[in-house]
Design a protein around this motif. Sequence first.
Motif, PDB file in Angstrom:
ATOM      1  N   ARG A  49       0.835  -1.197   0.000  1.00  0.00           N
ATOM      2  CA  ARG A  49       0.000   0.000   0.000  1.00  0.00           C
ATOM      3  C   ARG A  49       0.873   1.251   0.000  1.00  0.00           C
ATOM      4  NH1 ARG A  49      -3.361  -2.411   5.079  1.00  0.00           N
ATOM      5  NH2 ARG A  49      -3.639  -4.496   4.146  1.00  0.00           N
ATOM      6  N   TRP A  50       0.433   2.283  -0.694  1.00  0.00           N
ATOM      7  CA  TRP A  50       1.321   3.431  -0.883  1.00  0.00           C
ATOM      8  C   TRP A  50       1.756   4.110   0.421  1.00  0.00           C
ATOM      9  CZ3 TRP A  50       0.485   8.372   0.636  1.00  0.00           C
ATOM     10  CH2 TRP A  50      -0.832   8.831   0.783  1.00  0.00           C
ATOM     11  N   PRO A  51       0.914   4.200   1.474  1.00  0.00           N
ATOM     12  CA  PRO A  51       1.441   4.799   2.708  1.00  0.00           C
ATOM     13  C   PRO A  51       2.591   3.993   3.317  1.00  0.00           C
ATOM     14  CG  PRO A  51      -0.971   4.826   2.723  1.00  0.00           C
ATOM     15  CD  PRO A  51      -0.542   3.942   1.588  1.00  0.00           C
ATOM     16  N   SER A  52       2.522   2.669   3.208  1.00  0.00           N
ATOM     17  CA  SER A  52       3.601   1.819   3.725  1.00  0.00           C
ATOM     18  C   SER A  52       4.876   2.025   2.922  1.00  0.00           C
ATOM     19  CB  SER A  52       3.188   0.345   3.678  1.00  0.00           C
ATOM     20  OG  SER A  52       1.993   0.119   4.373  1.00  0.00           O
ATOM     21  N   VAL A  53       4.726   2.122   1.611  1.00  0.00           N
ATOM     22  CA  VAL A  53       5.887   2.342   0.742  1.00  0.00           C
ATOM     23  C   VAL A  53       6.500   3.712   1.020  1.00  0.00           C
ATOM     24  CG1 VAL A  53       6.634   2.590  -1.662  1.00  0.00           C
ATOM     25  CG2 VAL A  53       5.008   0.787  -1.034  1.00  0.00           C
ATOM     26  N   LEU A  54       5.665   4.725   1.215  1.00  0.00           N
ATOM     27  CA  LEU A  54       6.177   6.057   1.548  1.00  0.00           C
ATOM     28  C   LEU A  54       6.978   6.015   2.839  1.00  0.00           C
ATOM     29  CD1 LEU A  54       6.380   9.121   1.274  1.00  0.00           C
ATOM     30  CD2 LEU A  54       4.119   9.285   2.351  1.00  0.00           C
ATOM     31  N   GLU A  55       6.447   5.374   3.853  1.00  0.00           N
ATOM     32  CA  GLU A  55       7.172   5.294   5.129  1.00  0.00           C
ATOM     33  C   GLU A  55       8.526   4.614   4.949  1.00  0.00           C
ATOM     34  OE1 GLU A  55       5.284   4.671   9.179  1.00  0.00           O
ATOM     35  OE2 GLU A  55       6.099   2.660   8.789  1.00  0.00           O
ATOM     36  N   ALA A  56       8.552   3.548   4.153  1.00  0.00           N
ATOM     37  CA  ALA A  56       9.817   2.859   3.894  1.00  0.00           C
ATOM     38  C   ALA A  56      10.792   3.758   3.151  1.00  0.00           C
ATOM     39  CB  ALA A  56       9.559   1.576   3.108  1.00  0.00           C
ATOM     40  N   GLU A  57      10.281   4.520   2.197  1.00  0.00           N
ATOM     41  CA  GLU A  57      11.125   5.435   1.412  1.00  0.00           C
ATOM     42  C   GLU A  57      11.746   6.518   2.292  1.00  0.00           C
ATOM     43  OE1 GLU A  57      11.874   5.782  -2.064  1.00  0.00           O
ATOM     44  OE2 GLU A  57      11.236   3.684  -2.151  1.00  0.00           O
TER      45      GLU A  57
END
Length: 213
Positions: A29-37
């Motif tokens: 999910r994009w919020p999870s990917v953003l946090e990882a980034e």
Amino acid sequence: MKKTILAYGDSLTWGYDAAGPSRHAHEDRWPSVLEAELGGKARVIPDGLNGRTTAFDDHLSAADRNAAKTLATALLTHAPLDLVIIMLGANDMKPWIHGSPYTAKYGLLRLVEIVRGTEYGFGWSAPQILLVSPPAVSQTDNHEFKQFFAGGEAASEHLARLYAELAAMTGCAFFDAGSVAKTTPLDGVHLDAENTRAIGRGIAPAVRKMLEL
């Protein structure tokens, strides 16, 4: 100190997977990917609800889908916040909601007013705002979604331009999710795993700049 970000949206933020239909894995999910980034420098709180609109009632759900009624509660639940990312508008394209990108723009303006007008207490300031236009509705052979979003293909093409104008008018940041992601032809509205991940990656540079990460 680690920053706190609220990702506030609809099924694209919730992670609706048209292939199931089901829900994408948390890490896709994009919020999870953003946090990882962001490499541990911020936590991203996802608040996505299927069918959520900018500022309009939809009585087809047991949950309140009108963001203008629920955003302040989310803001105070998760305060203090450094940044609110709002990606809404696709559901506003449903003909029984109103089907107009221009009205969606003013629904989003109401949300900006709520973020800035909420009394957070404890001396906390209102968070910064990043407005995100969703990828445009696309053609599909899915009869139900074709009817749900009748006229949405043409209407949703205007959202990015109108949201960019609104961001400039209100001093918010802006990102066009359609510049990095496309909706799936399975239903014309939602995202496959790669495209929702692409939004998380795409938003990351703007967030780093805003929060000086």
